[in-house]
Motif scaffolding. Structure first.
Motif, short mmCIF file in Angstrom:
data_model
loop_
_atom_site.label_atom_id
_atom_site.label_comp_id
_atom_site.label_asym_id
_atom_site.label_seq_id
_atom_site.Cartn_x
_atom_site.Cartn_y
_atom_site.Cartn_z
N GLU A 72 -3.30 10.37 -5.78
CA GLU A 72 -3.33 9.55 -6.97
C GLU A 72 -4.56 8.66 -6.89
O GLU A 72 -5.10 8.42 -5.81
CB GLU A 72 -2.07 8.67 -7.03
CG GLU A 72 -0.76 9.43 -7.11
CD GLU A 72 -0.59 10.12 -8.46
OE1 GLU A 72 -1.06 9.58 -9.48
OE2 GLU A 72 0.00 11.21 -8.48
N ILE A 73 -4.99 8.17 -8.02
CA ILE A 73 -6.17 7.30 -8.06
C ILE A 73 -5.99 6.09 -7.15
O ILE A 73 -6.90 5.73 -6.39
CB ILE A 73 -6.48 6.84 -9.50
CG1 ILE A 73 -6.87 8.02 -10.38
CG2 ILE A 73 -7.56 5.76 -9.53
CD1 ILE A 73 -8.19 8.66 -10.01
N GLN A 74 -4.84 5.47 -7.18
CA GLN A 74 -4.60 4.29 -6.34
C GLN A 74 -4.71 4.64 -4.86
O GLN A 74 -5.25 3.88 -4.08
CB GLN A 74 -3.24 3.66 -6.65
CG GLN A 74 -3.02 2.32 -5.94
CD GLN A 74 -4.10 1.29 -6.26
OE1 GLN A 74 -4.42 1.06 -7.42
NE2 GLN A 74 -4.68 0.68 -5.24
N GLU A 75 -4.22 5.84 -4.49
CA GLU A 75 -4.34 6.26 -3.09
C GLU A 75 -5.81 6.40 -2.69
O GLU A 75 -6.21 6.00 -1.59
CB GLU A 75 -3.63 7.61 -2.87
CG GLU A 75 -2.12 7.55 -2.93
CD GLU A 75 -1.51 8.93 -2.79
OE1 GLU A 75 -0.84 9.17 -1.77
OE2 GLU A 75 -1.75 9.76 -3.70
N LEU A 76 -6.61 6.97 -3.58
CA LEU A 76 -8.04 7.10 -3.31
C LEU A 76 -8.68 5.73 -3.13
O LEU A 76 -9.48 5.52 -2.22
CB LEU A 76 -8.75 7.85 -4.44
CG LEU A 76 -8.65 9.36 -4.44
CD1 LEU A 76 -9.28 9.93 -5.71
CD2 LEU A 76 -9.29 9.95 -3.22
N LEU A 77 -8.34 4.81 -4.01
CA LEU A 77 -8.88 3.46 -3.89
C LEU A 77 -8.47 2.81 -2.57
O LEU A 77 -9.30 2.16 -1.91
CB LEU A 77 -8.43 2.59 -5.07
CG LEU A 77 -9.08 2.91 -6.41
CD1 LEU A 77 -8.41 2.10 -7.51
CD2 LEU A 77 -10.56 2.64 -6.37
N ASP A 78 -7.21 2.99 -2.19
CA ASP A 78 -6.73 2.43 -0.92
C ASP A 78 -7.48 3.03 0.26
O ASP A 78 -7.89 2.33 1.18
CB ASP A 78 -5.23 2.66 -0.76
CG ASP A 78 -4.40 1.87 -1.76
OD1 ASP A 78 -4.94 0.90 -2.35
OD2 ASP A 78 -3.21 2.21 -1.95
#
Length: 135
Positions: free
Chosen positions: A123-129
């Motif tokens: 997910e996008i948030q996982e990539l950001l994390d």
């Protein structure tokens, strides 16, 4: 009168005529002499200066630094130490850029490994994390 016309010198130096005008207007090359017919005639020295400017720009020097170097080189009291210091600063800047690129490369390699190990699209948030943790 000997010399090269604006188009000739620009072609020989592989620069645009507008670039030639800019360098002339900003004191990077000397003003040309005029023929009896009023044409600008550029000397061989201008060709040498244009080659110097192009090479210096490719090494990361700014036009301001190049102008300073050209001015100093024609002065009677040229300080080699000043030129060496300028070159040292350029080298240090390049070293810093290399270090940053290596850090970015390592971060992307780790991200790639993490993504391949998970076997799923993040997910996008996982990539950001992940990106945040690696930086």
């Amino acid at each position: 009168m000997e010399g090269y016309l604006r188009g000739q010198i620009a072609s020989m130096a592989n620069v645009n005529i507008e670039t030639l005008r800019y360098y002339e207007n900003h004191g990077l090359i000397p003003s040309p002499i005029r023929s009896e017919a009023g044409y600008r005639l550029y000397s061989e020295e201008v060709l040498v200066r244009l080659a110097f400017i192009k090479n210096a720009k490719s090494c990361g020097f700014t036009l301001k630094e190049i102008r300073k170097a050209l001015t100093a080189s024609t002065a009677s009291s040229v300080s080699i130490a000043d030129f060496v210091a300028l070159i040292d600063r350029k080298i240090e800047g390049i070293n810093q850029e290399i270090a940053q690129k290596e850090k970015t490369k390592a971060m992307l390699s780790h991200l790639k490994s993490d993504l391949q190990a998970s076997h799923k699209a993040p997910e996008i948030q996982e990539l950001l994390d992940i990106l945040h943790m690696k930086s």
